[in-house]
Design a protein around this motif. Structure first.
Motif, PDB file in Angstrom:
ATOM      1  N   UNK A 146     -50.207 -54.991 -42.864  1.00 17.90           N
ATOM      2  CA  UNK A 146     -49.035 -54.762 -43.730  1.00 17.90           C
ATOM      3  C   UNK A 146     -47.695 -54.951 -43.000  1.00 17.90           C
ATOM      4  N   UNK A 147     -47.565 -56.026 -42.205  1.00 16.92           N
ATOM      5  CA  UNK A 147     -46.304 -56.333 -41.500  1.00 16.92           C
ATOM      6  C   UNK A 147     -45.903 -55.231 -40.516  1.00 16.92           C
ATOM      7  N   UNK A 148     -46.867 -54.485 -40.027  1.00 13.04           N
ATOM      8  CA  UNK A 148     -46.574 -53.462 -39.028  1.00 13.04           C
ATOM      9  C   UNK A 148     -46.688 -54.056 -37.625  1.00 13.04           C
ATOM     10  N   UNK A 149     -46.042 -53.412 -36.668  1.00 12.93           N
ATOM     11  CA  UNK A 149     -46.225 -53.780 -35.268  1.00 12.93           C
ATOM     12  C   UNK A 149     -47.670 -53.470 -34.869  1.00 12.93           C
ATOM     13  N   UNK A 150     -48.152 -54.182 -33.858  1.00 12.77           N
ATOM     14  CA  UNK A 150     -49.544 -53.987 -33.424  1.00 12.77           C
ATOM     15  C   UNK A 150     -49.812 -52.540 -33.036  1.00 12.77           C
ATOM     16  N   UNK A 151     -48.847 -51.912 -32.321  1.00 10.08           N
ATOM     17  CA  UNK A 151     -49.066 -50.538 -31.881  1.00 10.08           C
ATOM     18  C   UNK A 151     -49.045 -49.548 -33.047  1.00 10.08           C
ATOM     19  N   UNK A 152     -48.438 -49.966 -34.191  1.00 12.20           N
ATOM     20  CA  UNK A 152     -48.397 -49.088 -35.356  1.00 12.20           C
ATOM     21  C   UNK A 152     -49.786 -48.928 -35.979  1.00 12.20           C
ATOM     22  N   UNK A 153     -50.636 -49.949 -35.815  1.00 15.05           N
ATOM     23  CA  UNK A 153     -52.004 -49.841 -36.323  1.00 15.05           C
ATOM     24  C   UNK A 153     -52.745 -48.744 -35.558  1.00 15.05           C
ATOM     25  N   UNK A 154     -52.489 -48.655 -34.248  1.00 16.56           N
ATOM     26  CA  UNK A 154     -53.084 -47.574 -33.454  1.00 16.56           C
ATOM     27  C   UNK A 154     -52.556 -46.222 -33.919  1.00 16.56           C
ATOM     28  N   UNK A 155     -51.276 -46.178 -34.310  1.00 16.73           N
ATOM     29  CA  UNK A 155     -50.708 -44.935 -34.851  1.00 16.73           C
ATOM     30  C   UNK A 155     -51.436 -44.528 -36.127  1.00 16.73           C
ATOM     31  N   UNK A 156     -51.721 -45.520 -36.993  1.00 22.66           N
ATOM     32  CA  UNK A 156     -52.449 -45.238 -38.232  1.00 22.66           C
ATOM     33  C   UNK A 156     -53.830 -44.667 -37.921  1.00 22.66           C
ATOM     34  N   UNK A 157     -54.510 -45.235 -36.918  1.00 22.93           N
ATOM     35  CA  UNK A 157     -55.821 -44.713 -36.507  1.00 22.93           C
ATOM     36  C   UNK A 157     -55.692 -43.256 -36.074  1.00 22.93           C
ATOM     37  N   UNK A 158     -54.655 -42.971 -35.314  1.00 24.57           N
ATOM     38  CA  UNK A 158     -54.448 -41.613 -34.815  1.00 24.57           C
ATOM     39  C   UNK A 158     -54.199 -40.630 -35.956  1.00 24.57           C
ATOM     40  N   UNK A 159     -53.388 -41.056 -36.919  1.00 25.07           N
ATOM     41  CA  UNK A 159     -53.080 -40.204 -38.070  1.00 25.07           C
ATOM     42  C   UNK A 159     -54.335 -39.921 -38.887  1.00 25.07           C
ATOM     43  N   UNK A 160     -55.124 -40.988 -39.140  1.00 25.46           N
ATOM     44  CA  UNK A 160     -56.328 -40.841 -39.961  1.00 25.46           C
ATOM     45  C   UNK A 160     -57.332 -39.915 -39.280  1.00 25.46           C
ATOM     46  N   UNK A 161     -57.492 -40.056 -37.968  1.00 26.50           N
ATOM     47  CA  UNK A 161     -58.416 -39.169 -37.261  1.00 26.50           C
ATOM     48  C   UNK A 161     -57.920 -37.736 -37.263  1.00 26.50           C
ATOM     49  N   UNK A 162     -56.601 -37.563 -37.237  1.00 21.37           N
ATOM     50  CA  UNK A 162     -56.050 -36.211 -37.328  1.00 21.37           C
ATOM     51  C   UNK A 162     -56.293 -35.636 -38.727  1.00 21.37           C
ATOM     52  N   UNK A 163     -56.122 -36.471 -39.752  1.00 19.80           N
ATOM     53  CA  UNK A 163     -56.411 -36.058 -41.129  1.00 19.80           C
ATOM     54  C   UNK A 163     -57.870 -35.620 -41.245  1.00 19.80           C
ATOM     55  N   UNK A 164     -58.759 -36.380 -40.608  1.00 17.76           N
ATOM     56  CA  UNK A 164     -60.188 -36.043 -40.667  1.00 17.76           C
ATOM     57  C   UNK A 164     -60.446 -34.646 -40.127  1.00 17.76           C
ATOM     58  N   UNK A 165     -59.709 -34.269 -39.086  1.00 17.00           N
ATOM     59  CA  UNK A 165     -59.879 -32.940 -38.526  1.00 17.00           C
ATOM     60  C   UNK A 165     -59.340 -31.836 -39.405  1.00 17.00           C
ATOM     61  N   UNK A 166     -58.334 -32.156 -40.197  1.00 18.40           N
ATOM     62  CA  UNK A 166     -57.704 -31.139 -41.042  1.00 18.40           C
ATOM     63  C   UNK A 166     -58.322 -31.046 -42.439  1.00 18.40           C
ATOM     64  N   UNK A 167     -59.038 -32.103 -42.849  1.00 19.74           N
ATOM     65  CA  UNK A 167     -59.675 -32.113 -44.178  1.00 19.74           C
ATOM     66  C   UNK A 167     -61.177 -32.398 -44.026  1.00 19.74           C
ATOM     67  N   UNK A 168     -61.932 -31.476 -43.436  1.00 20.27           N
ATOM     68  CA  UNK A 168     -63.357 -31.737 -43.228  1.00 20.27           C
ATOM     69  C   UNK A 168     -64.157 -31.812 -44.525  1.00 20.27           C
ATOM     70  N   UNK A 169     -63.533 -31.454 -45.658  1.00 25.15           N
ATOM     71  CA  UNK A 169     -64.248 -31.539 -46.935  1.00 25.15           C
ATOM     72  C   UNK A 169     -64.221 -32.948 -47.513  1.00 25.15           C
ATOM     73  N   UNK A 170     -63.442 -33.873 -46.945  1.00 30.00           N
ATOM     74  CA  UNK A 170     -63.446 -35.261 -47.425  1.00 30.00           C
ATOM     75  C   UNK A 170     -64.742 -35.926 -46.975  1.00 30.00           C
ATOM     76  N   UNK A 171     -65.471 -36.505 -47.908  1.00 28.44           N
ATOM     77  CA  UNK A 171     -66.729 -37.166 -47.565  1.00 28.44           C
ATOM     78  C   UNK A 171     -66.698 -38.667 -47.820  1.00 28.44           C
ATOM     79  N   UNK A 172     -65.762 -39.142 -48.644  1.00 26.25           N
ATOM     80  CA  UNK A 172     -65.705 -40.579 -48.940  1.00 26.25           C
ATOM     81  C   UNK A 172     -64.297 -40.916 -49.421  1.00 26.25           C
ATOM     82  N   UNK A 173     -63.557 -41.678 -48.618  1.00 22.06           N
ATOM     83  CA  UNK A 173     -62.176 -42.010 -48.980  1.00 22.06           C
ATOM     84  C   UNK A 173     -61.790 -43.365 -48.383  1.00 22.06           C
ATOM     85  N   UNK A 174     -62.369 -44.461 -48.908  1.00 22.23           N
ATOM     86  CA  UNK A 174     -62.115 -45.790 -48.334  1.00 22.23           C
ATOM     87  C   UNK A 174     -60.687 -46.288 -48.506  1.00 22.23           C
ATOM     88  N   UNK A 175     -59.905 -45.667 -49.378  1.00 24.32           N
ATOM     89  CA  UNK A 175     -58.522 -46.109 -49.590  1.00 24.32           C
ATOM     90  C   UNK A 175     -57.543 -45.529 -48.574  1.00 24.32           C
TER      91      UNK A 175
END
Length: 569
Positions: free
Chosen positions: A104-133
């Motif tokens: 989405x026109x992001x800098x390469x390092x911003x994709x790593x930021x997105x990975x970090x955010x998503x993994x942090x979300x996973x830790x805070x919302x352990x009840x999510x079981x399927x969220x491909x979006x």
């Protein structure tokens, strides 16, 4: 650049015309109907900073659970992580179902930021079981966030939306699978020619329609996706159906033109049809503008929110009756233990594999690494801390003198205990769990995962984030529930972030110079003294567990295992 404040993650060279700001710089609108019209017309579409401000306003207005992670929570977690080894090599959680983070026109390092955010979300919302979006939504919101913490808060609010009848992101396989069936029903009714094309060419129609959300949230180019997101934040989930049906209409037209009319359709492998649609959607900018796509989406007559809701409920009921409610979460990933090198005096290789089947998906491919054992390092709480600090998560294993085996998966570095000074205070996240292996195997997760309604009740009186001394706490040997001023707080974070009553406490782990505790509220799941020799176990409100072994026990052996990333070795 005026947009710099909200564009630090953006590669402006890829943005084309969207890099040039023009049009209005302010939105003065309180009426929802007028706001909806402005979103559809693209009122803020040509001003990056204004769009960011509108997104912030819309997301802050989303009704959320009483306790929802915010930017402060993210800074709190990642501030500690900054002193540890980076974890960007850890893959995205399994619940994204292999959906990548769109650039989405992001800098390469911003994709790593997105990975970090998503993994942090996973830790805070352990009840999510399927969220491909989630990867696509996170990537897009990074465009319009000042920093990672703000993006994390925006994503969290969308996930924590609790407005009756409103949905933003599917978070279970049942919801997602029923949405795919619902899309098939809607396509059959509102895009009959396109549906007929899919039926004629694909061996498995539902396999093709299982991608419908990814067409919109993932495959569309940024210029189109962001215009849809403008409307999506105002009008909700139904917009995704409208746009996906519009895409199917354009795809049918594209195939008809490529074949010079409706010639004979050859049935082929569904994967090829899926790939063909994906390629068309990714390249749609060459033939269809964002406004033209929205125009087509809103030209679908008689498609109502009520119809979508009824179809969704009907399809969910059908899936439940068939027993299809969850996807096979773990793709039979086995812990590749080498019997020649794995050595535990408490559990066998088979038992360790069984424990590994319980841990969060993103750690499944890690190897167990022995950090501490009383057999080698002695019965000292200080040595326990010195060997375990700097590692997270960790696995605690205990064998009693009676031969019982129990333990706990602990999500957070034991170094966190130092925040409370000499006072015993709770920390950890909702990914923690306790278990027993002998005499029988059983796991006890955080009670809020099984009963989310427990997170809705809050207290009004302030309490200290501390525990009384052993003598003061002798009656039930549990810590009191700490408090924080009311606000958007996360039930998945450490105890100091909570505003919950004693019946639904979230007391995961605690430690000081004279004891370690796992689980709290009306008792402790595990209490171990400073000599790592004597322990107690009982029911606690955090895990709603029975005693894990004899209520008062002697420790024969205690081990702590870390998680070594096999890919980074």
């Amino acid at each position: 650049m005026a947009e710099e404040e909200y564009g630090s993650f953006v590669d402006w060279n890829q943005m084309g015309d969207l890099a040039k700001s023009s049009g209005p710089t302010k939105v003065d609108c309180k009426d929802l109907k007028e706001f909806k019209q402005m979103a559809r017309q693209g009122y803020w579409a040509k001003n990056h900073k204004l769009r960011a401000q509108v997104y912030q306003q819309l997301i802050k207005a989303i009704p959320c659970r009483t306790v929802t992670p915010d930017a402060e929570v993210y800074r709190d977690i990642m501030g500690n992580a900054a002193t540890k080894k980076p974890s960007s090599h850890i893959p995205l959680p399994d619940f994204v179902d292999a959906s990548p983070v769109p650039r989405y026109c992001l800098k390469a390092e911003a994709v790593a930021s997105a990975h970090q955010i998503i993994n942090c979300v996973a830790g805070q919302f352990p009840d999510i079981s399927h969220c491909p979006s989630l990867p696509a939504v996170t990537s897009l919101l990074l465009h319009f966030s000042i920093d990672e913490a703000q993006c994390f808060e925006h994503v969290s609010r969308m996930l924590a939306c609790n407005e009756p009848g409103k949905r933003l992101l599917d978070q279970t396989f049942l919801a997602y699978e029923s949405s795919c069936m619902t899309f098939g029903d809607l396509a059959n009714k509102y895009c009959a020619a396109g549906h007929k094309l899919i039926v004629a060419t694909a061996q498995d129609v539902m396999e093709v329609y299982s991608d419908w959300q990814r067409w919109v949230l993932g495959d569309l180019p940024f210029s189109h996706m962001v215009r849809i997101f403008d409307v999506y934040l105002v009008e909700g989930y139904k917009i995704l159906y409208r746009v996906a049906i519009a895409l199917l209409k354009f795809y049918r037209k594209h195939k008809a033109g490529a074949q010079g009319g409706q010639g004979n359709q050859q049935q082929q492998d569904s994967a090829k049809v899926r790939a063909d649609i994906q390629a068309f959607v990714k390249g749609i900018a060459s033939t269809v503008t964002p406004d033209k796509l929205l125009e087509k989406a809103f030209s679908i007559r008689l498609l109502s929110r009520k119809e979508i809701t009824l179809l969704q409920l009907t399809n969910e009921k059908s899936l439940q009756q068939k027993g299809i409610t969850v996807k096979q979460k773990r793709r039979n990933v086995q812990l590749a233990l080498n019997p020649d090198t794995f050595s535990s005096e408490i559990v066998s290789a088979k038992e360790m594999r069984d424990i590994w089947s319980w841990i969060p998906e993103r750690f499944a491919l890690c190897q167990p690494q022995l950090l501490f054992t009383t057999a080698t390092h002695g019965c000292s709480l200080n040595r326990f801390y010195s060997h375990c600090e700097g590692y997270e998560p960790t696995l605690l294993l205990i064998r009693t003198t009676d031969g019982d085996v129990c333990g706990a998966f602990l999500s957070t570095d034991w170094e966190e205990r130092k925040r409370g000074g000499n006072k015993l205070s709770f920390f950890g996240t909702g990914e923690c769990f306790v278990f027993r292996l002998k005499p029988e195997m059983e796991r006890y997760e955080w009670v809020v995962i099984r009963h989310p309604e427990l997170a809705s009740s809050i207290k009004t009186e302030d309490q200290e984030d501390t525990a009384p001394s052993e003598g003061q706490n002798a009656d039930n040997n549990s810590l009191p529930q700490p408090e924080k001023p009311a606000g958007d707080l996360s039930p998945f974070l450490s105890a100091r972030h909570f505003n919950l009553n004693c019946k639904n406490t979230s007391m995961f782990m605690a430690g000081n110079f004279d004891s370690i505790i796992v689980g709290g509220g009306e008792g402790n799941a595990l209490y171990i003294d400073s000599e790592l020799n004597h322990g107690r176990t009982g029911r606690c409100a955090t895990f709603d567990n029975p005693p894990l072994c004899a209520e008062s026990f002697q420790v024969a052996l205690l081990e702590v295992w870390g998680f070594q990333d096999a890919m980074a070795a």
